[in-house]
Enzyme design. Structure first.
Site, PDB file in Angstrom:
ATOM      1  N   CYS A  92       0.819  -1.219  -0.105  1.00  0.00           N
ATOM      2  CA  CYS A  92       0.113  -0.113   0.044  1.00  0.00           C
ATOM      3  C   CYS A  92       0.833   1.075   0.051  1.00  0.00           C
ATOM      4  O   CYS A  92       0.276   2.119  -0.239  1.00  0.00           O
ATOM      5  CB  CYS A  92      -0.741   0.148   1.181  1.00  0.00           C
ATOM      6  SG  CYS A  92      -2.353  -1.299   1.221  1.00  0.00           S
ATOM      7  N   HIS A 337      -9.367   3.516  -2.124  1.00  0.00           N
ATOM      8  CA  HIS A 337      -7.877   3.196  -1.988  1.00  0.00           C
ATOM      9  C   HIS A 337      -7.248   2.184  -2.786  1.00  0.00           C
ATOM     10  O   HIS A 337      -7.394   0.936  -2.597  1.00  0.00           O
ATOM     11  CB  HIS A 337      -7.813   2.513  -0.460  1.00  0.00           C
ATOM     12  CG  HIS A 337      -6.455   1.914  -0.032  1.00  0.00           C
ATOM     13  ND1 HIS A 337      -5.232   2.526  -0.505  1.00  0.00           N
ATOM     14  CD2 HIS A 337      -6.059   1.120   0.900  1.00  0.00           C
ATOM     15  CE1 HIS A 337      -4.309   2.063   0.079  1.00  0.00           C
ATOM     16  NE2 HIS A 337      -4.876   1.040   1.201  1.00  0.00           N
TER      17      HIS A 337
END
Length: 383
Positions: A92, A337
């Site tokens: 991430c 996201h």
């Protein structure tokens, strides 16, 4: 606010920042592969610098087709074959890690580097472990973040346990999520995202933002990861597609271009317990602030990736940061996201708020990483 500001003359400068709209997996960008998401952003970023050829392209990516997605994206963008490209994977944190790499590249060699990230959850290939002892191949949803002997929980479960341990109740998480959507909806209505979005397949607006999403509506949702947990689909991020990138130049080139931008004062990456990866931003933020010579009180703009409301709130509490200062125009809980791109999305948001809207001098971007890591970057508006 402090009276003295750091202004290193050799710091890399972000002079452009763009992204796609962020799509919900399986929807607007369901047929758009990662390279085709990133290519329009790279092409648009490079266009104003006619005659200044990028000497490298760096993109973060987590779940793409493998190979060098950055190279495919660069060529699809129409950049010359002479421009090399590198794909990085810090899960991430990949998009922000790519900016860190890009900053080092322009320090080492003056010129222009395009850096960012891309993720297409919609078109991510299925992956399988090799069959063993005559059994059928077993599909896996993600690569290991850490050895099982150390602890390798899914991010959602880890966030749920973190919220419980830090005493963050469901009501506070839902209130934070509702505020993120309200802020993003207001920013969308005011056209606050328009200048930073490059249309792809005609898509010009983020899909996930919900106008009128209230705490009462969120309270109806059931826990996702544990029967008695507090993390739900409403106070957690979605699964998303998107790309984002910035144009980085060395200080001398920035001065010759005479463009407003963001000076990269400091970056930092830190490790934490893989069983509680959501706390990764805390040591990374502290390290980046220390290297930049500033404090949280000095910051005007704070962008922290909102993977889970409870996780962001835990970081804010640990840092002594008022959570109302985070993502004041809405964050990933509302926008989405897109894993490998999210760190770069934070940088784009800093650029829009601090340069396009002239809303601050010092800014921070930070993101948590599966496996127990955090990445942070401190920037300063220049010119």
């Amino acid at each position: 606010m402090t009276s003295a500001r750091p202004s290193p003359t050799d710091a890399p400068v972000i002079v452009g920042a763009l992204r796609t709209a962020i799509g919900t997996a399986g929807m607007a960008f369901r047929d758009v592969v990662a390279a085709d998401l990133a290519a329009p952003v790279l092409a648009e970023l490079a266009a104003p610098f006619d005659g200044l050829l990028p000497h490298d392209v760096v993109l973060g990516n987590c779940m793409g087709p493998g190979g060098d997605v950055a190279r495919v994206s660069s060529l699809a963008a129409g950049l010359p074959v002479e421009v090399p490209a590198l794909t990085v994977d810090r899960q991430c944190g990949s998009g922000l890690a790519a900016l860190d790499v890009g900053s080092a590249l322009v320090r080492a060699r003056p010129g222009l580097v395009l850096a960012g990230g891309v993720e297409s959850a919609s078109t991510a290939p299925w992956r399988f472990w090799p069959p063993a002892d005559g059994e059928d191949p077993v599909r896996y949803e993600r690569a290991p973040f850490a050895p099982q002997s150390v602890g390798d929980p899914d991010m959602g479960l880890a966030a749920d346990l973190l919220a419980e341990e830090c005493g963050i109740p469901r009501e506070r998480q839902d209130a934070y999520a509702a505020r993120s959507h309200a802020r993003a909806s207001a920013t969308t209505s005011a056209g606050g995202f328009t200048a930073e979005i490059v249309p792809v397949d005609g898509v010009k607006a983020d899909e996930r933002v919900r106008d009128g999403l209230t705490v009462e509506r969120l309270a109806r949702l059931r826990p996702t990861f544990r029967p008695d947990g507090t993390v739900t689909a409403g106070n957690a991020c979605g699964i998303n597609d998107g790309a984002a990138a910035v144009a980085l130049v060395d200080a001398t080139t920035a001065a010759s271009l005479d463009l407003p931008g963001l000076r990269v004062l400091a970056t930092a990456t830190a490790g934490v317990d893989p069983r509680r990866p959501g706390l990764g931003p805390v040591p990374a933020v502290l390290a980046a602030l220390s290297r930049a010579g500033v404090t949280l009180a000095d910051l005007d703009v704070v962008e922290v990736n909102e993977a889970f409301a409870g996780q962001v709130l835990a970081c804010c509490d640990a840092l002594g940061l008022d959570d109302a200062r985070v993502c004041e125009e809405g964050g990933a809980l509302a926008l989405g996201h897109p894993w490998g791109a999210s760190g770069a999305v934070l940088a784009v948001r800093l650029f829009s708020r601090m340069v396009r809207a002239d809303a601050g001098e010092l800014g921070l971007a930070a993101i948590a990483v599966g496996g127990g890591q955090g990445v942070a970057m401190v920037v300063q508006r220049c010119r």
